[in-house]
Design a protein around this motif. Structure first.
Motif, PDB file in Angstrom:
ATOM      1  N   ARG A  57       9.786   4.193   4.954  1.00 57.69           N
ATOM      2  CA  ARG A  57       8.504   4.493   5.602  1.00 57.69           C
ATOM      3  C   ARG A  57       7.520   3.346   5.389  1.00 57.69           C
ATOM      4  O   ARG A  57       7.363   2.841   4.282  1.00 57.69           O
ATOM      5  CB  ARG A  57       7.948   5.789   5.013  1.00 57.69           C
ATOM      6  N   ASN A  58       6.889   2.952   6.468  1.00 59.77           N
ATOM      7  CA  ASN A  58       5.849   1.919   6.418  1.00 59.77           C
ATOM      8  C   ASN A  58       6.394   0.590   5.873  1.00 59.77           C
ATOM      9  O   ASN A  58       5.697  -0.129   5.173  1.00 59.77           O
ATOM     10  CB  ASN A  58       4.657   2.426   5.587  1.00 59.77           C
ATOM     11  N   VAL A  59       7.642   0.336   6.173  1.00 62.56           N
ATOM     12  CA  VAL A  59       8.307  -0.919   5.814  1.00 62.56           C
ATOM     13  C   VAL A  59       8.600  -1.674   7.119  1.00 62.56           C
ATOM     14  O   VAL A  59       8.241  -2.844   7.271  1.00 62.56           O
ATOM     15  CB  VAL A  59       9.634  -0.645   5.068  1.00 62.56           C
ATOM     16  N   THR A  64      14.382   1.061  -3.983  1.00 63.77           N
ATOM     17  CA  THR A  64      14.556  -0.391  -3.863  1.00 63.77           C
ATOM     18  C   THR A  64      13.362  -1.035  -3.161  1.00 63.77           C
ATOM     19  O   THR A  64      12.675  -0.407  -2.355  1.00 63.77           O
ATOM     20  CB  THR A  64      15.836  -0.724  -3.060  1.00 63.77           C
ATOM     21  N   ASP A  65      13.172  -2.305  -3.489  1.00 62.42           N
ATOM     22  CA  ASP A  65      12.133  -3.086  -2.810  1.00 62.42           C
ATOM     23  C   ASP A  65      12.489  -4.562  -2.962  1.00 62.42           C
ATOM     24  O   ASP A  65      13.179  -4.949  -3.914  1.00 62.42           O
ATOM     25  CB  ASP A  65      10.752  -2.811  -3.431  1.00 62.42           C
ATOM     26  N   ILE A  66      12.028  -5.359  -2.043  1.00 59.15           N
ATOM     27  CA  ILE A  66      12.261  -6.814  -2.138  1.00 59.15           C
ATOM     28  C   ILE A  66      11.313  -7.446  -3.154  1.00 59.15           C
ATOM     29  O   ILE A  66      11.595  -8.499  -3.707  1.00 59.15           O
ATOM     30  CB  ILE A  66      12.066  -7.472  -0.745  1.00 59.15           C
ATOM     31  N   ALA A  87      13.801   3.359   0.379  1.00 57.26           N
ATOM     32  CA  ALA A  87      14.004   1.951   0.743  1.00 57.26           C
ATOM     33  C   ALA A  87      12.644   1.337   1.069  1.00 57.26           C
ATOM     34  O   ALA A  87      12.012   1.718   2.049  1.00 57.26           O
ATOM     35  CB  ALA A  87      14.945   1.865   1.945  1.00 57.26           C
ATOM     36  N   GLY A  88      12.191   0.403   0.234  1.00 57.98           N
ATOM     37  CA  GLY A  88      10.836  -0.136   0.371  1.00 57.98           C
ATOM     38  C   GLY A  88       9.904   0.782  -0.406  1.00 57.98           C
ATOM     39  O   GLY A  88       8.950   1.350   0.135  1.00 57.98           O
ATOM     40  N   CYS A  89      10.202   0.939  -1.713  1.00 57.99           N
ATOM     41  CA  CYS A  89       9.528   1.977  -2.527  1.00 57.99           C
ATOM     42  C   CYS A  89       8.202   1.511  -3.101  1.00 57.99           C
ATOM     43  O   CYS A  89       7.483   2.300  -3.713  1.00 57.99           O
ATOM     44  CB  CYS A  89      10.449   2.409  -3.653  1.00 57.99           C
ATOM     45  N   LEU A 104       0.825  -1.215   0.000  1.00 64.63           N
ATOM     46  CA  LEU A 104       0.000   0.000   0.000  1.00 64.63           C
ATOM     47  C   LEU A 104       0.863   1.271   0.000  1.00 64.63           C
ATOM     48  O   LEU A 104       1.776   1.422   0.816  1.00 64.63           O
ATOM     49  CB  LEU A 104      -0.874   0.003   1.258  1.00 64.63           C
ATOM     50  N   THR A 105       0.567   2.178  -0.899  1.00 63.64           N
ATOM     51  CA  THR A 105       1.311   3.435  -0.970  1.00 63.64           C
ATOM     52  C   THR A 105       0.480   4.434  -1.758  1.00 63.64           C
ATOM     53  O   THR A 105      -0.555   4.081  -2.316  1.00 63.64           O
ATOM     54  CB  THR A 105       2.689   3.214  -1.633  1.00 63.64           C
ATOM     55  N   ARG A 106       0.899   5.664  -1.796  1.00 67.22           N
ATOM     56  CA  ARG A 106       0.232   6.649  -2.655  1.00 67.22           C
ATOM     57  C   ARG A 106       1.145   7.862  -2.809  1.00 67.22           C
ATOM     58  O   ARG A 106       2.090   8.042  -2.035  1.00 67.22           O
ATOM     59  CB  ARG A 106      -1.135   7.078  -2.098  1.00 67.22           C
TER      60      ARG A 106
END
Ligand SMILES: C[S@@+](CC[C@H](N)C(=O)[O-])C[C@H]1O[C@@H](n2cnc3c(N)ncnc32)[C@H](O)[C@@H]1O
Length: 285
Positions: free
Chosen positions: A222-224, A150-152, A118-120, A79-81
């Motif tokens: 954020r929120n990771v 980056t993201d996993i 980080a955790g995009c 979830l993101t925006r």
């Protein structure tokens, strides 16, 4: 349970939890059980396996790297925006001038600005950084300005790299922000080339070794960490602090705190921290 979904015993759920924790640091709560069933059922069915247990056996004994990645991709929450927790972008835009005054001289002599998301997830965070900084500082186009995102989860990175989103992503944004997007009139919005070109998307597991040296002038993570347990959060934030340039900023999610990872940074705003090398030296002494 929906038709086509597999049953998930406590033992199977514990196996899933152990695997995703070992691989990605993610602590799945009991509340995620329904989500685990629906997401993994698709993978189990695609492999023609009879149970989630058999699927986990397969991953352990004969699974390919791609199948192991599918397992991770299925269990992340993405979830993101755009402009989520907008005060972070306003803070960074206000402080970019100060960061550049301290910036290391680049080889080509251009001021250099390095940011890490980080955790995009699907890219809204790094693109918001790019759009808001380029709007506030048009001269950034001449600088050595790069955002590493980056993201996993490799499936979100593929979507992010395209830079194309449904028009509904604009809901709730001010007219000034809406104007920053391209709107071809086909129900999509596009990230303009100037913003797309400064962002590089790469797969990276935050629990593994990090290939980049840094330092970064700002890191958004954020929120990771909300999906991690306290010791994992503390270790991650400590490592992130160590990747900041002196005076650089770390932005974390609204419900997160640094815990034991607070050495070397000091709070300078709501969920905003600044690297203070003197603190790091004192902690290391
Ligand atoms: C909820 S999204 C947050 C997106 C964005 N930062 C924001 O605040 O809007 C969390 C992201 O963290 C990623 N993630 C979870 N565990 C990770 C890990 N071990 N390494 C890297 N990324 C991870 C997930 O794949 C997901 O895309």
């Amino acid at each position: 349970m929906d038709a086509g979904e597999f049953a998930l015993s406590d033992r199977e759920f514990n196996r899933v939890k152990a695997r995703v924790y070992a691989e990605a640091g993610i602590s799945l709560s009991a509340a995620k059980r329904t989500l685990v069933v629906s997401r993994l059922s698709k993978l189990v069915r695609a492999l023609g396996l009879p149970t989630i247990d058999a699927y986990l056996d397969h991953l352990e004994r004969a699974g390919s790297a791609a199948q192991a990645q599918d397992f991770i991709n299925a269990l992340t929450t993405n979830l993101t925006r755009f402009w989520r927790e907008e005060h972070h972008f306003e803070h960074l835009a206000t402080h970019v001038g100060g960061l550049l005054q301290r910036a290391r001289p680049a080889a080509a002599g251009r001021p250099r600005l390095r940011i890490w998301s980080a955790g995009c997830s699907t890219g809204q965070e790094p693109y918001t950084i790019a759009l808001s900084l380029l709007a506030a500082h048009p001269d950034l186009r001449r600088w050595d300005f790069r955002i590493l995102a980056t993201d996993i989860d490799t499936s979100v990175l593929a979507r992010a790299a395209g830079g194309i989103y449904p028009e509904s992503e604009l809901n709730g944004l001010s007219a000034g922000r809406v104007r920053l997007f391209e709107r071809p009139g086909d129900g999509t919005i596009r990230i303009p080339a100037a913003a797309r070109e400064v962002v590089a998307f790469k797969p990276l597991n935050l629990m593994a070794a990090w290939p980049m040296k840094g330092p970064f002038d700002a890191i958004f993570c954020r929120n990771v960490a909300i999906y991690f347990d306290k010791p994992t959060q503390g270790a991650l934030f400590g490592r992130l602090g160590g990747m900041l340039a002196p005076g650089g900023f770390l932005y974390i999610g609204h419900s997160e705190n640094l815990g034991t990872g607070s050495t070397g940074v000091r709070p300078v705003g709501k969920t905003i921290y600044q690297s203070a090398p003197a603190l790091r030296a004192r902690a290391a002494a």
